[in-house]
Enzyme design. Structure first.
Site, PDB file in Angstrom:
ATOM      1  N   PRO A  90       0.825  -1.223   0.000  1.00  0.00           N
ATOM      2  CA  PRO A  90       0.000   0.000   0.000  1.00  0.00           C
ATOM      3  C   PRO A  90       0.857   1.271   0.000  1.00  0.00           C
ATOM      4  O   PRO A  90       0.368   2.338  -0.332  1.00  0.00           O
ATOM      5  CB  PRO A  90      -0.814  -0.093   1.294  1.00  0.00           C
ATOM      6  CG  PRO A  90      -0.723  -1.515   1.734  1.00  0.00           C
ATOM      7  CD  PRO A  90       0.565  -2.047   1.189  1.00  0.00           C
ATOM      8  N   GLU A 117      -0.020  -7.622   8.561  1.00  0.00           N
ATOM      9  CA  GLU A 117       0.063  -6.173   8.742  1.00  0.00           C
ATOM     10  C   GLU A 117       1.105  -5.531   7.841  1.00  0.00           C
ATOM     11  O   GLU A 117       1.144  -4.323   7.684  1.00  0.00           O
ATOM     12  CB  GLU A 117       0.357  -5.819  10.202  1.00  0.00           C
ATOM     13  CG  GLU A 117      -0.803  -6.093  11.136  1.00  0.00           C
ATOM     14  CD  GLU A 117      -2.090  -5.414  10.698  1.00  0.00           C
ATOM     15  OE1 GLU A 117      -2.111  -4.172  10.629  1.00  0.00           O
ATOM     16  OE2 GLU A 117      -3.079  -6.121  10.426  1.00  0.00           O
ATOM     17  N   ARG A 155      -0.867  -7.627 -21.351  1.00  0.00           N
ATOM     18  CA  ARG A 155      -1.644  -7.244 -22.536  1.00  0.00           C
ATOM     19  C   ARG A 155      -0.920  -6.226 -23.407  1.00  0.00           C
ATOM     20  O   ARG A 155      -1.304  -6.008 -24.558  1.00  0.00           O
ATOM     21  CB  ARG A 155      -3.043  -6.761 -22.151  1.00  0.00           C
ATOM     22  CG  ARG A 155      -3.069  -5.577 -21.216  1.00  0.00           C
ATOM     23  CD  ARG A 155      -4.468  -5.291 -20.723  1.00  0.00           C
ATOM     24  NE  ARG A 155      -5.367  -4.983 -21.828  1.00  0.00           N
ATOM     25  CZ  ARG A 155      -5.263  -3.913 -22.597  1.00  0.00           C
ATOM     26  NH1 ARG A 155      -4.311  -3.030 -22.365  1.00  0.00           N
ATOM     27  NH2 ARG A 155      -6.086  -3.703 -23.588  1.00  0.00           N
ATOM     28  N   ASP A 170       5.847   5.990 -30.612  1.00  0.00           N
ATOM     29  CA  ASP A 170       5.599   7.384 -30.221  1.00  0.00           C
ATOM     30  C   ASP A 170       4.526   7.436 -29.141  1.00  0.00           C
ATOM     31  O   ASP A 170       3.788   6.489 -28.934  1.00  0.00           O
ATOM     32  CB  ASP A 170       5.212   8.236 -31.431  1.00  0.00           C
ATOM     33  CG  ASP A 170       3.974   7.735 -32.109  1.00  0.00           C
ATOM     34  OD1 ASP A 170       2.956   8.434 -32.077  1.00  0.00           O
ATOM     35  OD2 ASP A 170       4.018   6.606 -32.657  1.00  0.00           O
TER      36      ASP A 170
HETATM   37  C1  9D3 Z   1      -4.791  -3.112   8.365  1.00  0.00           C
HETATM   38  C2  9D3 Z   1      -3.362  -2.794   8.116  1.00  0.00           C
HETATM   39  N1  9D3 Z   1      -3.199  -1.532   7.416  1.00  0.00           N
HETATM   40  C3  9D3 Z   1      -3.115  -0.413   8.387  1.00  0.00           C
HETATM   41  C4  9D3 Z   1      -3.847   0.761   7.864  1.00  0.00           C
HETATM   42  C5  9D3 Z   1      -1.972  -1.543   6.649  1.00  0.00           C
HETATM   43  C6  9D3 Z   1      -2.016  -2.580   5.594  1.00  0.00           C
HETATM   44  C7  9D3 Z   1      -1.098  -3.613   5.571  1.00  0.00           C
HETATM   45  C8  9D3 Z   1      -1.148  -4.573   4.580  1.00  0.00           C
HETATM   46  C9  9D3 Z   1      -2.974  -2.537   4.615  1.00  0.00           C
HETATM   47  C10 9D3 Z   1      -3.022  -3.505   3.617  1.00  0.00           C
HETATM   48  C11 9D3 Z   1      -2.119  -4.517   3.619  1.00  0.00           C
HETATM   49  C12 9D3 Z   1      -2.175  -5.569   2.558  1.00  0.00           C
HETATM   50  N2  9D3 Z   1      -2.209  -4.945   1.228  1.00  0.00           N
HETATM   51  C13 9D3 Z   1      -1.269  -5.139   0.319  1.00  0.00           C
HETATM   52  O1  9D3 Z   1      -0.347  -5.891   0.577  1.00  0.00           O
HETATM   53  C14 9D3 Z   1      -1.304  -4.407  -0.917  1.00  0.00           C
HETATM   54  C15 9D3 Z   1      -2.212  -3.399  -1.394  1.00  0.00           C
HETATM   55  C16 9D3 Z   1      -3.395  -2.824  -0.841  1.00  0.00           C
HETATM   56  O2  9D3 Z   1      -3.868  -3.129   0.271  1.00  0.00           O
HETATM   57  N3  9D3 Z   1      -4.043  -1.868  -1.570  1.00  0.00           N
HETATM   58  C17 9D3 Z   1      -3.607  -1.456  -2.794  1.00  0.00           C
HETATM   59  N4  9D3 Z   1      -2.523  -1.980  -3.353  1.00  0.00           N
HETATM   60  C18 9D3 Z   1      -1.838  -2.928  -2.648  1.00  0.00           C
HETATM   61  S1  9D3 Z   1      -0.453  -3.692  -3.179  1.00  0.00           S
HETATM   62  C19 9D3 Z   1      -0.309  -4.612  -1.845  1.00  0.00           C
END
Ligand code: 9D3
Length: 253
Positions: A90, A117, A155, A170
């Site tokens: 994230p 987490e 793709r 281009d």
């Molecule tokens: C509940 C834990 N979160 C605290 C706000 C942090 C968190 C940790 C791990 C939130 C999501 C995740 C797991 N998500 C991914 O590994 C992830 C992800 C996503 O959640 N949203 C958008 N792209 C991606 S790429 C990997």
């Protein structure tokens, strides 16, 4: 293009690899997707991939050792080459069409899917060469994002959608099959098919008229209007004609 996916859920990818574009592209040899179970790179009896966070707090964090070991095993297959290593997280940069086009230039990508987490920060800092998110929403792990990234990238590969080798390079050229949404940087115009009237809802008259210039103008205006209302952020990137500007101005007043 070869994708090496490091995950604790390799079987997650089964159905998406057996359908549609990913199936066709892998069957035709344009892409190969290799799944690696992170637990195969653990060295304890319980095949432990996670541990409690230093500093306290809820949940578990992926340990660095199995991930480093997995990536280093893959790297040793081609030790002389640089190998992009992408951590799906994230905190990554946002996946866009431009990022997909950049990734499609690589011969091989390693994708690391996190869970729980999060992932020990040393993976992002000292192992991954890139960190990518698919959007500002919370998922439970990197597997769906990895699948999204692969579909967006594969793709674009020459031959996959009938993209010929002659594909222009281009900046306005896009592969055949690229959704109109990105062809001009605008959202797509509405599409209709038969019947011309469905439950009293009629297809716009102009589309039945056979007047191709009128149809072109209608589609352009619809695309401009939808983009202006829903995604004004996209409009800033689009080259606008004088005719476009006049239409947008007429909408604003
Ligand atoms: C509940 C834990 N979160 C605290 C706000 C942090 C968190 C940790 C791990 C939130 C999501 C995740 C797991 N998500 C991914 O590994 C992830 C992800 C996503 O959640 N949203 C958008 N792209 C991606 S790429 C990997």
């Amino acid at each position: 293009m070869i994708f090496d996916i490091i995950t604790i859920f390799p079987e997650f990818f089964g159905s998406i690899l057996e359908h549609g574009l990913l199936k066709r592209a892998t069957a035709a040899g344009h892409a190969a997707i290799r799944l690696h179970d992170l637990r195969d790179y653990t060295d304890d009896r319980h095949r432990t991939v996670d541990d409690r966070p230093f500093g306290g707090g809820p949940g578990m964090v992926f340990k660095p050792e199995p991930i480093f070991r997995a990536v280093e095993a893959l790297r040793s297959e081609a030790p002389e080459k640089s190998l992009p290593v992408i951590l799906l997280s994230p905190q990554g940069r946002l996946l866009t069409q431009a990022v997909a086009e950049e990734l499609a230039q690589a011969a091989r990508l390693i994708l690391i899917c996190g869970r729980y987490e999060g992932v020990d920060e040393r993976v992002a800092e000292y192992l991954a060469t890139d960190e990518i998110s698919i959007g500002d929403f919370v998922l439970s792990g990197g597997e769906l994002p990895a699948a999204v990234l692969m579909e967006a990238t594969i793709r674009l590969l020459p031959g996959v959608l009938g993209n010929e080798e002659s594909r222009q390079q281009d900046s306005f050229a896009v592969p055949a099959g690229t959704p109109a949404a990105f062809r001009h940087g605008l959202l797509d115009c509405p599409h209709y098919t038969r019947p011309a009237e469905f439950r009293h809802w009629k297809v716009p008259e102009v589309l039945l008229s056979g007047d191709h210039e009128q149809i072109r103008q209608w589609r352009r205006r619809q695309a401009l209007e939808k983009t202006w209302r829903r995604r004004p952020d996209l409009l800033a990137q689009v080259p606008l004609s004088e005719e476009d500007r006049q239409w947008l101005e007429s909408l604003a007043t």
